[in-house]
Each structure stands twice: as C-alpha cells, then as structure tokens.
Design an enzyme around this catalytic site. Structure first.
Site, PDB file in Angstrom:
ATOM      1  N   GLU A 225       6.319  -1.794  -5.873  1.00  0.00           N
ATOM      2  CA  GLU A 225       6.744  -0.503  -5.351  1.00  0.00           C
ATOM      3  C   GLU A 225       8.088  -0.684  -4.642  1.00  0.00           C
ATOM      4  O   GLU A 225       8.435  -1.786  -4.228  1.00  0.00           O
ATOM      5  CB  GLU A 225       5.736   0.012  -4.319  1.00  0.00           C
ATOM      6  CG  GLU A 225       4.335   0.122  -4.882  1.00  0.00           C
ATOM      7  CD  GLU A 225       3.491   1.089  -4.103  1.00  0.00           C
ATOM      8  OE1 GLU A 225       3.662   2.295  -4.308  1.00  0.00           O
ATOM      9  OE2 GLU A 225       2.667   0.656  -3.296  1.00  0.00           O
TER      10      GLU A 225
ATOM     11  N   GLU B 263      -1.650  -1.418  -4.346  1.00  0.00           N
ATOM     12  CA  GLU B 263      -1.416  -2.265  -3.165  1.00  0.00           C
ATOM     13  C   GLU B 263      -2.693  -2.240  -2.356  1.00  0.00           C
ATOM     14  O   GLU B 263      -3.197  -1.172  -2.020  1.00  0.00           O
ATOM     15  CB  GLU B 263      -0.262  -1.736  -2.320  1.00  0.00           C
ATOM     16  CG  GLU B 263       1.065  -1.686  -3.038  1.00  0.00           C
ATOM     17  CD  GLU B 263       1.526  -3.005  -3.582  1.00  0.00           C
ATOM     18  OE1 GLU B 263       1.145  -4.064  -3.027  1.00  0.00           O
ATOM     19  OE2 GLU B 263       2.240  -3.001  -4.594  1.00  0.00           O
TER      20      GLU B 263
ATOM     21  N   GLY C 133      -9.809  -0.408  -5.310  1.00  0.00           N
ATOM     22  CA  GLY C 133      -8.787  -0.848  -6.260  1.00  0.00           C
ATOM     23  C   GLY C 133      -9.400  -1.408  -7.529  1.00  0.00           C
ATOM     24  O   GLY C 133      -8.949  -1.118  -8.639  1.00  0.00           O
TER      25      GLY C 133
ATOM     26  N   CYS D 166      -1.676  -3.262   6.297  1.00  0.00           N
ATOM     27  CA  CYS D 166      -1.937  -4.300   5.286  1.00  0.00           C
ATOM     28  C   CYS D 166      -1.042  -5.502   5.523  1.00  0.00           C
ATOM     29  O   CYS D 166      -1.274  -6.568   4.970  1.00  0.00           O
ATOM     30  CB  CYS D 166      -1.754  -3.739   3.885  1.00  0.00           C
ATOM     31  SG  CYS D 166      -0.219  -2.865   3.661  1.00  0.00           S
TER      32      CYS D 166
ATOM     33  N   ASN E 154      -3.593   5.008   6.866  1.00  0.00           N
ATOM     34  CA  ASN E 154      -2.902   4.252   7.925  1.00  0.00           C
ATOM     35  C   ASN E 154      -1.412   4.548   8.001  1.00  0.00           C
ATOM     36  O   ASN E 154      -0.811   4.433   9.063  1.00  0.00           O
ATOM     37  CB  ASN E 154      -3.179   2.744   7.793  1.00  0.00           C
ATOM     38  CG  ASN E 154      -2.748   2.168   6.477  1.00  0.00           C
ATOM     39  OD1 ASN E 154      -2.740   2.855   5.458  1.00  0.00           O
ATOM     40  ND2 ASN E 154      -2.389   0.900   6.475  1.00  0.00           N
TER      41      ASN E 154
ATOM     42  N   GLU F  52     -10.309  -8.851   4.980  1.00  0.00           N
ATOM     43  CA  GLU F  52      -9.421  -7.973   5.737  1.00  0.00           C
ATOM     44  C   GLU F  52     -10.254  -7.161   6.725  1.00  0.00           C
ATOM     45  O   GLU F  52     -11.206  -6.495   6.339  1.00  0.00           O
ATOM     46  CB  GLU F  52      -8.677  -7.031   4.805  1.00  0.00           C
ATOM     47  CG  GLU F  52      -7.712  -6.141   5.568  1.00  0.00           C
ATOM     48  CD  GLU F  52      -6.873  -5.248   4.670  1.00  0.00           C
ATOM     49  OE1 GLU F  52      -7.456  -4.465   3.912  1.00  0.00           O
ATOM     50  OE2 GLU F  52      -5.638  -5.335   4.746  1.00  0.00           O
TER      51      GLU F  52
END
Ligand code: NDP
Length: 483
Positions: free
Chosen positions: A460, A248, A231, A282, A150, A381
């Site tokens: 991050e 993330e 993840g 996100c 993305n 999501e």
C-alpha cells in the site's frame, strides 16, 4: 436516526434496516449516535451502482480525478481539528493524535491527486518487425475496502485515495465501532462532482455485511486491514472468486536496544511506540529486545516512563493515553496480562483497569520483564498498552529473536553503530525498518507493508499502490504500410 447514518449508496444517504448505538469509550454516558446497518439488498445496490459508475469515472480523465482528490484532501486538512475531535471521541485516541490522523488522511488524498497525473506506461519494440507495443495501467474496476477502527480515517483514506485516483469505484465497509468517522469522510467525498455510485458506504457488522462484500463476485479487488483470522477468510474467499486481494494485518514488532544505544532516546522511543494510541497500532513495539549490558538500566527507566504517562479522557487537556477502544478489547487485554503472569513473565507496572471521573475503558500501560520469545504474549498480537522485555546477550542473539516470529511488519534498532544498523536493515525480515526511531510512525509517500502473516499482496501507499489499484494491459499494434 440522523439523515446521514452510515449508508450511502448510488449518491443517496439511506437508512439501515437495523441500527447500533455508538458510545464514547472515554465516557460511556456520552452517546455519539445511532447508526444504520446495511441490508444484503442495499449491499447489492451499492455494488451495482459502483459497476455502472466506474467506466464513467475512468473516462472523466486524470485532470478531473486530480481535482476531486485535491478538494477532498484540502477539506480534510482544513477540518482536521473538528473531524479529529469526533474521531477521538468515538475511538479514544488523544485529540492531538485524532487531529493528526485527519490531517494525514488529507495528505493521502493530495498525494494521490498528483499520482493520478503520473500514471505512466512503457513503450517497447516488438521482436516482430512492424509491430509496436505499449504497456498501460488501467483501473481494476470495483474495489471493496474493509477497514479497522484504530485509524478510522487514515486507513480508509490510504485505500480510497489511490482507488479513485486510478479510476476505480469503491464500496467501503468501515469498522462498525467507528461509524461517525466513516460518515465524516463520506460526507466530504459525497459532496464532490463524481458519478452517483462511484463511492458507496455500507456500514454493518463484519461477519454479515463485510462477509457478503468480500465473497461477492461483483468485486474486482479487495483491500483489507485488520486481524489475521479475518484476513485468512478474506484470502480464501478471494481465491474462490479469483479476486485481486491486498491485506495488512497484525504484527509483533521488535525493537532492539543495543549496549551502544542512547539510553534516554531508547526509552522515549520504546514508550512512544509501545503505548502510543493505547498500543492499538499494527506498528506498536511489543517486543523490546535489550542487550544484557544495559538491560537493568533500560527496564528501570522504561517503567518510570510508563508510570508517568497520563491516562485519561481522550479530549481532556494533557491526556497522553486514551482509553482502550471497547469493552471486548479491554477484556482481551486484561486476559493477556493474566496469561503473561501465568507464563512466568514479571509484570513490573500497569496492566490493571483504571478509574477516572468518567466511566470508560481505561488501562494502565504495562511492562513485562523476564519474558521469553516463546511465550504467547510474545507471539500473539495483543493490540494493548502492553510491552514485553526480552534480554539478549549479543546483537546476533537479539536479531535471531527478532526474526523468530510469524509476523514482519516493522522492526527497529537503537544503536550507535552504523555496522549494526546496516546489518539489521539487511537481515531483519520486515517490511519497514526503523533505525534510532520508534517502530510506529511512517510517511505517506512511500510504501507500507510487511512480510509473513503481517501482509499479503501488493504494498500500500506511495507509487507502489498502483500495483494493486491498476491492471496492466499490453497492446500490440501493427499499423501496416503507408499506401
Ligand atoms: P477485525 O479483523 O475483526 O476487523 C477489521 C475489519 O474487518 C472491520 O471492518 C470488521 O468489521 C471487518 N470484518 C470482521 N469480520 C469480517 C468478515 N468475516 N468478513 C469481512 N470483514 C470482516 O478486527 P477487530 O476490529 O475485531 O480487532 C480484533 C484484533 O484484530 C485486534 O485486537 C488486533 O489484534 C487486530 N487488528 C489489527 C489491526 C491492524 O491494523 N493490523 C487493525 C484492527 C485490528 P466489524 O468492525 O463490523 O467487526
């Protein structure tokens, strides 16, 4: 296959053992190219090359690292239009966003060029006389980077830049659906005066190349952005190998719209955060929690705004919303529309596939109303141009709804009340809080990340990135007496 087709190992471009075709989601007749897929042997070679190159790079010193990162960043910014066009062609975001993303990627490199010079340590007195202590940050070693489609240039940039700035070597597995963007970035890095093997690109399927990479004991640290299920499997592999990990993942970002908010601004920010990037962010605002006093007026204007958005070919002048990235993502989005309806949510607009002059994955932005926070469309999501409105009777109720989620990446509040804004900032469980701003849209010089299932490990970006990309060493020195 082209010369540069997705595999760059030990300072050489190589062909893959197999290849995949990449098509433009705005126009399926437009074949962007055929891209190589790395083999297990090539991955092992990349890891060995990275291991050998890392100490050389670390010893090269901070001025060298600064200069290389500055050159990469400067070139990205100078070529933002050209590379942004390629990015938009393969990922589907409108050209202005593609160009903006590449420019932003450049800013990550120039920012971390300067951070390389700011790698400060600490000095301490020992509790034992005659001993001095210093605390330094050293490179972690070989960093595996696994990135999504993305933000196919910006996300790898905010991982690769600090990795190199702090003296690490990189093995990068990009999303398989955006290989051209990965190659464009790699070509710029490959042209720099860096040790062969310091930076490696190993394209290929996540379940194969990605899985092998994150399970490898030759990796010292893994930085991942993507879905929660992947993840979780990365976290499990990292624990097995005792590998440092940072992740993330998804979110269900809430935006509270209070009865004292500026209504027009709230609608504009909600539409921008929900539908920008075709909702494939996100940080997208997927739960709009609206005070009952302004609920009806807000919903009416939001639907007007959603209907007015121009959905079309990413490279066409005037397009505001590009296509969904892939057929499987579009199928999943349409399934969520059906799911929302079956759960009793009211679909006020959009949610259907659109025909355009070119065949692509176009979808009308959708607004669900009369939703409850326990519906699956408000828990999972979707990564789609779909948003849900949840009515709340008070600020306290809205905050409780917002916090009722496994995720916690970004959260916003639209309000004219400083008291509510301050209370929200203190009591909302999220990594990033936005007051009178869209939930999406962050700066490059401050930390980014979330809580709960949204993030795992150190933050991050900004100077906080040093936590992940360096290892702290404490040295005790007894110099002895002068004889
Ligand atoms: P994934 O998590 O599957 O992909 C992200 C990256 O991980 C890609 O490079 C992928 O490779 C790689 N990967 C996939 N499986 C493995 C594995 N077993 N081991 C190591 N690496 C792996 O996300 P998708 O692209 O499939 O998107 C699915 C959903 O994930 C979206 O609908 C969205 O909800 C969420 N997502 C969230 C993002 C975020 O920014 N928070 C970004 C992207 C997705 P490959 O491309 O080859 O599959």
């Amino acid at each position: 296959m082209t010369a540069n087709n997705g595999i760059y190992i030990a300072g050489r471009w190589e062909n893959g053992t197999t290849g995949i075709e990449n098509r433009n989601p705005s126009d399926l007749s437009d074949v962007i190219g055929t891209y190589g897929q790395a083999s297990a042997t090539q991955l092992d070679e990349a890891l060995a090359a990275a291991r050998a190159a890392q100490p050389v790079w670390s010893r090269a010193g901070v001025q060298k690292r600064h200069d290389v990162l500055m050159a990469i960043g400067t070139e990205l910014m100078a070529r933002a239009e050209e590379i942004g066009r390629l990015l938009s062609r393969e990922e589907g975001k409108p050209l202005a966003e593609g160009k903006g993303e590449v420019y932003r990627a450049g800013q990550f490199f120039t920012y971390f060029a300067a951070e390389a010079l700011r790698l400060h340590g600490d000095l301490a007195e020992s509790v034992r006389p005659g001993i001095e202590i210093d605390v330094r940050r050293e490179a972690v070693g070989v960093v595996a980077i696994v990135s999504p489609w993305n933000f196919p240039v910006a996300t790898p940039a905010w991982k690769i830049a600090p990795a190199l700035a702090f003296g690490n070597a990189v093995v990068w597995k990009p999303a398989n659906i955006t290989p051209a963007s990965a190659i464009a970035l790699t070509e710029i890095i490959a042209r720099q005066d860096i040790p062969a093997g310091l930076f490696n690109l190993v394209s290929g399927p996540g379940r194969d190349v990605g899985q092998r990479l994150i399970e490898s004991s030759a990796v010292d640290a893994i930085s991942f952005t993507g879905s929660v299920p992947v993840g979780r499997s990365i976290a499990a592999a990292a624990v097995t190998n005792m590998t440092k990990v940072q992740m993330e993942m998804g979110s269900k970002n809430p935006m509270l719209v209070m009865d004292d908010a500026d209504l027009d601004l709230s609608v504009a920010h909600a539409a921008n955060a929900a539908f920008g990037g075709t909702g494939q962010k996100c940080t997208a605002a997927s739960r709009l929690i609206v005070h009952e006093k302004i609920h009806d007026a807000f919903v009416e204007r939001l639907v007007e705004a959603a209907k007015a958005l121009r959905v079309g070919h990413a490279l066409e002048e005037g397009t505001q919303i590009g296509p969904v990235v892939s057929e499987s993502q579009l199928t999943q989005n349409l399934e969520y529309i059906g799911l929302g309806q079956s759960e009793g949510a009211e679909l006020l607009c959009g949610g259907d596939r659109l025909e355009r002059p070119t065949e692509g994955y176009f979808m009308a932005p959708a607004v669900f109303a009369n939703t409850r926070n326990d519906m699956r469309i408000n828990r999972e999501e979707m990564f789609a141009p779909v948003t849900s409105v949840i009515k709340a009777g008070s600020y306290d109720e809205a905050l409780a709804i917002a916090n009722d989620s496994e995720f916690g990446l970004t959260a916003g509040i639209m309000t004219g009340s400083l008291a509510r804004a301050s209370h929200f900032r203190a009591n909302m469980r999220a990594g990033c809080i936005m007051v009178n701003l869209p939930t999406a849209g962050t700066d490059y010089h401050v930390p980014f990340g979330g809580r709960g299932s949204s993030s795992f490990g150190p933050r991050e970006q900004g100077r906080y990135a040093a936590e992940f990309y360096t290892s702290v060493k404490t040295a005790y020195v007894a110099a002895g007496d002068v004889s």
